[in-house]
Design a protein around this motif. Structure first.
Motif, PDB file in Angstrom:
ATOM      1  N   LEU A 173       9.193  -4.563   3.837  1.00 57.37           N
ATOM      2  CA  LEU A 173       8.494  -5.443   3.246  1.00 57.37           C
ATOM      3  C   LEU A 173       8.099  -6.833   4.411  1.00 57.37           C
ATOM      4  O   LEU A 173       7.605  -7.723   3.740  1.00 57.37           O
ATOM      5  CB  LEU A 173       8.880  -6.436   1.935  1.00 57.37           C
ATOM      6  N   SER A 174       8.776  -6.415   5.040  1.00 53.14           N
ATOM      7  CA  SER A 174       9.780  -8.077   6.733  1.00 53.14           C
ATOM      8  C   SER A 174       8.181  -8.199   7.372  1.00 53.14           C
ATOM      9  O   SER A 174       7.654  -9.323   7.499  1.00 53.14           O
ATOM     10  CB  SER A 174      10.253  -7.941   7.616  1.00 53.14           C
ATOM     11  N   LEU A 175       7.236  -6.853   7.065  1.00 56.57           N
ATOM     12  CA  LEU A 175       5.638  -6.848   8.110  1.00 56.57           C
ATOM     13  C   LEU A 175       4.827  -7.552   6.634  1.00 56.57           C
ATOM     14  O   LEU A 175       3.781  -7.690   7.411  1.00 56.57           O
ATOM     15  CB  LEU A 175       5.149  -5.974   8.192  1.00 56.57           C
ATOM     16  N   PHE A 230       1.794   9.625   5.083  1.00 54.69           N
ATOM     17  CA  PHE A 230       1.461   8.859   4.120  1.00 54.69           C
ATOM     18  C   PHE A 230       0.667   9.342   2.901  1.00 54.69           C
ATOM     19  O   PHE A 230       1.054   8.597   2.058  1.00 54.69           O
ATOM     20  CB  PHE A 230      -0.582   7.746   4.399  1.00 54.69           C
ATOM     21  N   SER A 231       0.175  10.496   2.664  1.00 51.47           N
ATOM     22  CA  SER A 231       0.114  11.076   1.713  1.00 51.47           C
ATOM     23  C   SER A 231       1.210  10.841   0.690  1.00 51.47           C
ATOM     24  O   SER A 231       1.047  10.770  -1.059  1.00 51.47           O
ATOM     25  CB  SER A 231      -0.857  12.235   1.438  1.00 51.47           C
ATOM     26  N   ALA A 232       2.454  11.906   0.276  1.00 49.55           N
ATOM     27  CA  ALA A 232       3.691  11.383   0.493  1.00 49.55           C
ATOM     28  C   ALA A 232       4.246  10.547   0.080  1.00 49.55           C
ATOM     29  O   ALA A 232       4.754  10.100  -1.010  1.00 49.55           O
ATOM     30  CB  ALA A 232       4.602  12.598   1.091  1.00 49.55           C
ATOM     31  N   LEU A 233       4.244   9.300   1.429  1.00 51.33           N
ATOM     32  CA  LEU A 233       4.646   8.058   1.048  1.00 51.33           C
ATOM     33  C   LEU A 233       3.706   7.157  -0.201  1.00 51.33           C
ATOM     34  O   LEU A 233       4.590   7.014  -1.379  1.00 51.33           O
ATOM     35  CB  LEU A 233       4.157   7.391   1.963  1.00 51.33           C
ATOM     36  N   ALA A 234       2.665   7.812  -0.255  1.00 49.37           N
ATOM     37  CA  ALA A 234       1.899   7.415  -1.676  1.00 49.37           C
ATOM     38  C   ALA A 234       2.509   7.665  -2.701  1.00 49.37           C
ATOM     39  O   ALA A 234       2.179   7.302  -3.636  1.00 49.37           O
ATOM     40  CB  ALA A 234       0.495   7.079  -1.547  1.00 49.37           C
ATOM     41  N   ARG A 235       2.316   8.943  -2.930  1.00 48.66           N
ATOM     42  CA  ARG A 235       3.082   9.622  -3.877  1.00 48.66           C
ATOM     43  C   ARG A 235       4.262   8.670  -4.680  1.00 48.66           C
ATOM     44  O   ARG A 235       4.510   8.873  -5.617  1.00 48.66           O
ATOM     45  CB  ARG A 235       2.840  11.740  -3.857  1.00 48.66           C
ATOM     46  N   SER A 236       5.072   9.051  -3.698  1.00 48.59           N
ATOM     47  CA  SER A 236       6.253   8.587  -3.960  1.00 48.59           C
ATOM     48  C   SER A 236       6.673   7.082  -4.436  1.00 48.59           C
ATOM     49  O   SER A 236       7.488   7.234  -4.342  1.00 48.59           O
ATOM     50  CB  SER A 236       7.248   9.079  -2.590  1.00 48.59           C
ATOM     51  N   PHE A 237       5.801   6.524  -3.823  1.00 51.51           N
ATOM     52  CA  PHE A 237       6.426   4.999  -4.285  1.00 51.51           C
ATOM     53  C   PHE A 237       4.489   4.684  -4.845  1.00 51.51           C
ATOM     54  O   PHE A 237       4.382   3.397  -5.085  1.00 51.51           O
ATOM     55  CB  PHE A 237       6.191   4.587  -3.141  1.00 51.51           C
ATOM     56  N   ALA A 238       3.950   5.298  -5.427  1.00 54.88           N
ATOM     57  CA  ALA A 238       2.836   4.641  -6.691  1.00 54.88           C
ATOM     58  C   ALA A 238       3.006   3.864  -6.909  1.00 54.88           C
ATOM     59  O   ALA A 238       2.338   2.725  -7.644  1.00 54.88           O
ATOM     60  CB  ALA A 238       1.846   5.688  -7.127  1.00 54.88           C
ATOM     61  N   PRO A 247       5.922  -1.408  -8.133  1.00 53.08           N
ATOM     62  CA  PRO A 247       5.584  -1.975  -7.701  1.00 53.08           C
ATOM     63  C   PRO A 247       5.258  -3.425  -6.544  1.00 53.08           C
ATOM     64  O   PRO A 247       4.263  -4.737  -6.349  1.00 53.08           O
ATOM     65  CB  PRO A 247       5.933  -3.518  -8.517  1.00 53.08           C
ATOM     66  N   ARG A 248       6.589  -2.733  -5.460  1.00 50.70           N
ATOM     67  CA  ARG A 248       6.586  -3.795  -4.172  1.00 50.70           C
ATOM     68  C   ARG A 248       4.989  -3.366  -3.674  1.00 50.70           C
ATOM     69  O   ARG A 248       4.379  -4.374  -2.513  1.00 50.70           O
ATOM     70  CB  ARG A 248       7.547  -3.581  -3.671  1.00 50.70           C
ATOM     71  N   TYR A 249       4.429  -2.246  -4.139  1.00 51.36           N
ATOM     72  CA  TYR A 249       3.220  -1.319  -2.760  1.00 51.36           C
ATOM     73  C   TYR A 249       2.852  -1.274  -3.640  1.00 51.36           C
ATOM     74  O   TYR A 249       2.022  -0.663  -4.634  1.00 51.36           O
ATOM     75  CB  TYR A 249       4.537  -0.203  -2.251  1.00 51.36           C
ATOM     76  N   ALA A 250       1.332  -1.720  -2.703  1.00 47.48           N
ATOM     77  CA  ALA A 250      -0.527  -0.943  -3.184  1.00 47.48           C
ATOM     78  C   ALA A 250      -0.711  -0.466  -1.536  1.00 47.48           C
ATOM     79  O   ALA A 250      -0.896  -0.967  -0.186  1.00 47.48           O
ATOM     80  CB  ALA A 250      -0.819  -2.301  -2.779  1.00 47.48           C
ATOM     81  N   PHE A 251      -1.589   1.022  -2.166  1.00 42.86           N
ATOM     82  CA  PHE A 251      -1.553   1.966  -0.797  1.00 42.86           C
ATOM     83  C   PHE A 251      -3.517   2.258  -0.817  1.00 42.86           C
ATOM     84  O   PHE A 251      -4.100   2.339  -1.673  1.00 42.86           O
ATOM     85  CB  PHE A 251      -1.202   2.888  -1.077  1.00 42.86           C
ATOM     86  N   LEU A 252      -3.252   1.416   0.434  1.00 44.20           N
ATOM     87  CA  LEU A 252      -5.104   1.636   0.288  1.00 44.20           C
ATOM     88  C   LEU A 252      -5.678   3.651   1.641  1.00 44.20           C
ATOM     89  O   LEU A 252      -4.887   3.247   2.439  1.00 44.20           O
ATOM     90  CB  LEU A 252      -5.542   0.507   0.896  1.00 44.20           C
ATOM     91  N   HIS A 253      -6.476   3.085   1.704  1.00 45.55           N
ATOM     92  CA  HIS A 253      -7.632   4.658   2.384  1.00 45.55           C
ATOM     93  C   HIS A 253      -8.948   3.954   2.970  1.00 45.55           C
ATOM     94  O   HIS A 253     -10.297   3.750   2.245  1.00 45.55           O
ATOM     95  CB  HIS A 253      -7.746   6.074   1.897  1.00 45.55           C
ATOM     96  N   LEU A 254      -9.105   3.040   4.192  1.00 48.56           N
ATOM     97  CA  LEU A 254      -9.992   3.061   4.714  1.00 48.56           C
ATOM     98  C   LEU A 254     -10.458   3.987   5.718  1.00 48.56           C
ATOM     99  O   LEU A 254      -9.655   4.745   6.272  1.00 48.56           O
ATOM    100  CB  LEU A 254      -9.488   1.457   5.750  1.00 48.56           C
ATOM    101  N   GLY A 255     -11.420   5.081   5.176  1.00 51.65           N
ATOM    102  CA  GLY A 255     -11.905   5.708   6.092  1.00 51.65           C
ATOM    103  C   GLY A 255     -13.398   6.075   5.582  1.00 51.65           C
ATOM    104  O   GLY A 255     -14.087   5.768   5.335  1.00 51.65           O
ATOM    105  N   GLY A 256     -13.882   7.681   6.845  1.00 56.98           N
ATOM    106  CA  GLY A 256     -15.140   7.961   5.635  1.00 56.98           C
ATOM    107  C   GLY A 256     -14.953   9.172   4.856  1.00 56.98           C
ATOM    108  O   GLY A 256     -16.459   8.926   4.260  1.00 56.98           O
ATOM    109  N   HIS A 303      12.943   5.112   3.714  1.00 57.13           N
ATOM    110  CA  HIS A 303      14.620   4.357   3.907  1.00 57.13           C
ATOM    111  C   HIS A 303      13.799   3.125   3.612  1.00 57.13           C
ATOM    112  O   HIS A 303      14.344   2.167   3.305  1.00 57.13           O
ATOM    113  CB  HIS A 303      15.238   4.846   4.925  1.00 57.13           C
ATOM    114  N   ALA A 304      12.944   3.264   4.593  1.00 55.51           N
ATOM    115  CA  ALA A 304      12.426   1.813   5.306  1.00 55.51           C
ATOM    116  C   ALA A 304      11.917   0.743   3.948  1.00 55.51           C
ATOM    117  O   ALA A 304      11.651   0.098   3.211  1.00 55.51           O
ATOM    118  CB  ALA A 304      11.323   1.136   6.553  1.00 55.51           C
ATOM    119  N   PHE A 305      10.774   2.321   3.443  1.00 60.53           N
ATOM    120  CA  PHE A 305      10.333   1.606   1.661  1.00 60.53           C
ATOM    121  C   PHE A 305      11.232   1.950   0.301  1.00 60.53           C
ATOM    122  O   PHE A 305      11.218   1.042   0.345  1.00 60.53           O
ATOM    123  CB  PHE A 305       8.788   2.262   1.639  1.00 60.53           C
ATOM    124  N   SER A 306      11.693   2.324   0.570  1.00 59.09           N
ATOM    125  CA  SER A 306      12.910   2.004  -0.244  1.00 59.09           C
ATOM    126  C   SER A 306      13.651   1.408  -0.238  1.00 59.09           C
ATOM    127  O   SER A 306      14.532   0.556  -0.869  1.00 59.09           O
ATOM    128  CB  SER A 306      14.201   4.204  -0.379  1.00 59.09           C
TER     129      SER A 306
END
Length: 646
Positions: A618-620, A501-509, A512-521, A610-613
């Motif tokens: 976005l179909s989800l 997840f961290s690598a994905l968030a850094r790659s697509f930070a 504008p198509r994506y917003a990344f959130l972390h729900l945890g402790g 690839h799905a993010f690139s």
């Protein structure tokens, strides 16, 4: 013979600089050491680092020779040129020319001439400082990220201490990082010269290391971090033995008195820890089981190793057990005392047991305890795969899914758990010999996999999901013009897939198509994701699914590094209306996500990127798929299997 060094005191940075600068030959230093980048001050380099590498400051002075001939100077780690000029010369210590002097003079067409070391001022007592405090502080302050430091270190934030001051004084010594891009631990590991110098590694990097091409952190990936911290299982066991041997225990009479005050109906559970003091999926399961048996009118006795154990125990290894009665910690008792106390129970009454984990327990000892209570038939839960290997997550060296190959395979031979695998398989085989155990699996996927890897043939097996989804109607409509909200649900640890997840968030930070959130402790400030503190508890079991729904999460990336036997987070995410995206080796997460309307199983991390690139992910988006809401109905665990009529 060299004269001994007199007692030394700390010189000022100005004195150090002035004394060394008075004789330092920059032309010689740069000519001889042509690896020195032009942008680095030569005098600074020698004073901070060069002398430690054996570099010479002038043609007439050999650093290595001086430290070799004067072991007291070497032992005290004193800068040799400063020592000679301020003490050694007056004490009659000799110097030798640099081995590079002749080559240097030949190169510049000079004829070597006899020389004497230059004289310099009165001697004074001193001890060398490698780098001035002012230089270090200024370098750190230029690039220190205070917001990151406070987020990564909530104890510092709570203390109210200035983060920059904390890092300079103690933070770096504790391995705390000053910025997301700099690792204190990595820098010291990669640069032993800095590690032994006592310099602040971040100050060195800013002043010189970056220009020298030194890396601020390694690029070996999270797997390297895991492997570099591995300890042999035998060492972990030795530690557990030492700790266990020093435990003090309570008298059996205390336990006997407590048991005599209970109702005749009793349920006994075994696990690896105190389920009230520790949090986690297994612990919540035992708590729900306790609640369910209370509803059935039975008291609950829970047994766990009083000292942490990494494996099952063998006969003769110390193993005092913690005892809990109805959620209250009663004390620590020897196993024979527990057997004796249970043997005093009056006959009759409804009794049952469940083994949730054998870690820290010995099989014959466990069977003896249960037989003392008149029990032989019970349940064995597959919360993990400890019955197949001491590496109960089935990760080779805690990094790669292994799939539990044959014990004599080469794959086991290269894994640190390989030589301890028999300890677990034999212990569980013995447990199933002594007791009549029904295997309870939280998912069909887990039971099917376990059956293909074990030699144990249980008399019975049953699948009971830890939770199920109950429809609660359609979710509210969502605008289609907002970014796809992608969340990581849970603690940011490698086992649960945080590095992916961290690598994905850094790659697509910046996409504008994506917003990344972390729900945890707890947060990970190095990852560009909006953090929301969310923890599901026994008192607030719906907390995570409520947060997923309230934040309108579209995609929950649940990409564990191991085979999940169930995964509460997958169910919580789906209950909140999110689609679960996972990889092929995630166990029951993949089985769950493959169900219609639950999520997406991708072939691997390349397919994820690839799905993010391409934007296929976005179909989800909630706007496109119009999800439904659910509530989670949690299992009563063994209480549901035993039933009210038993």
């Amino acid at each position: 013979m060299a004269a001994p060094a007199r007692a030394l005191s700390r010189p000022s940075a100005e004195d150090l600089h002035r004394v060394i600068a008075s004789v330092f030959d920059e032309a010689f230093y740069r000519a001889v050491y042509d690896d020195l980048p032009a942008e680095i001050d030569a005098l600074w380099h020698y004073r901070v680092q060069g002398w430690r590498e054996g570099r010479d400051p002038a043609p007439w002075f050999s650093t290595r020779s001086y430290t070799f001939e004067n072991p007291d100077v070497k032992r005290l780690r004193l800068e040799p040129l400063f020592h000679y000029l301020t003490r050694g010369r007056d004490e009659g210590r000799e110097v030798a020319p640099s081995i590079n002097a002749r080559a240097y003079y030949s190169a510049v067409a000079w004829s070597p001439q006899p020389w004497r070391p230059p004289s310099f001022g009165p001697a004074f007592e001193s001890r060398v400082s490698a780098i001035s405090e002012a230089e270090s502080d200024a370098a750190i302050a230029r690039e220190f990220d205070a917001a990151f430091y406070l987020a990564a270190n909530p104890d510092v934030a709570a203390s109210g201490m200035d983060p920059l001051v904390h890092f300079r004084r103690t933070g770096w010594l504790e391995g705390r990082d000053p910025t997301p891009g700099f690792s204190v631990r990595d820098y010291l590991d990669a640069n032993p010269d800095i590690a032994v110098s006592g310099l602040n590694p971040f100050a060195h990097y800013v002043i010189a290391g970056r220009a020298e091409g030194r890396s601020p952190r390694h690029d070996l990936g999270p797997e390297f971090d895991v492997i570099s911290r591995l300890r042999p299982v035998a060492d972990r066991i030795d530690r557990a033995v030492r700790v266990g041997a020093n435990l003090s225990t309570d008298p059996a009479e205390r336990l006997i008195a407590a048991l005599m005050a209970l109702r005749p109906d009793l349920h006994i559970t075994f696990s690896h820890d105190n389920y009230v003091e520790h949090s986690g999926g297994l612990q919540l399961c035992v708590r729900r089981e306790s609640v369910r048996f209370a509803q059935l009118g039975r008291d609950h006795m829970h047994l766990y190793p009083a000292a942490w154990w990494p494996t099952v125990r063998r006969d003769g290894e110390p193993g005092a057990l913690g005892v809990m009665l109805n959620g209250v910690n009663l004390g620590v008792f020897e196993p024979h005392a527990i057997r004796m106390a249970l043997g005093r129970l009056p006959p009759g009454g409804r009794r049952s047991f469940a083994i949730h984990s054998l870690l820290g327990h010995a099989p014959d000892e466990t069977a003896d305890i249960l037989e003392a209570a008149g029990l032989r038939e019970g349940f064995f839960w597959l919360h993990d795969f400890a019955s197949l290997c001491a590496g109960f997550h089935l990760q080779r060296n805690d990094v790669t899914d292994c799939g539990a190959p044959a014990p004599d395979s080469a794959a086991c031979g290269v894994c640190l758990y390989g030589d301890q695998r028999a300890r677990h398989t034999e212990a569980h085989r013995r447990l199933f010999e002594r007791l009549s155990l029904t295997v309870a699996a939280p998912s069909q996927n887990t039971l099917d996999f376990w059956r293909t890897r074990t030699t144990i043939t249980p008399p019975r097996a049953v699948v009971l999901p830890l939770a199920r989804l109950v429809s609660a109607g359609p979710a509210p409509a969502i605008p289609g013009d907002r970014p796809l909200r992608v969340a990581f649900v849970g603690m940011p640890v490698p086992l649960k897939g945080w590095p992916v997840f961290s690598a994905l968030a850094r790659s697509f930070a910046s996409d504008p198509r994506y917003a990344f959130l972390h729900l945890g402790g707890r947060p990970d400030p190095a990852t560009p994701a909006a953090f929301h503190r969310v923890m599901a508890t026994m008192e607030r079991p719906q907390a995570m699914q409520d947060a997923v729904e309230a934040l309108e999460i579209d995609v929950a990336l649940i990409w564990p590094a191991c085979r999940e036997t169930f995964s509460f987070t997958a169910y919580e995410a789906a209950a909140g209306g999110a689609m679960v995206v996972t990889g092929p080796d995630s166990g029951n997460v993949a089985s769950f996500a493959a169900q219609r309307g639950r999520g997406l199983v991708l072939d691997g991390e390349a397919a994820l990127s690839h799905a993010f690139s391409t934007g296929e992910i976005l179909s989800l988006h909630r706007h496109r798929r119009k999800p439904r809401r659910y509530r989670l109905a949690y299992s009563g665990m063994t209480g549901d299997l035993v039933g009210a009529g038993s």
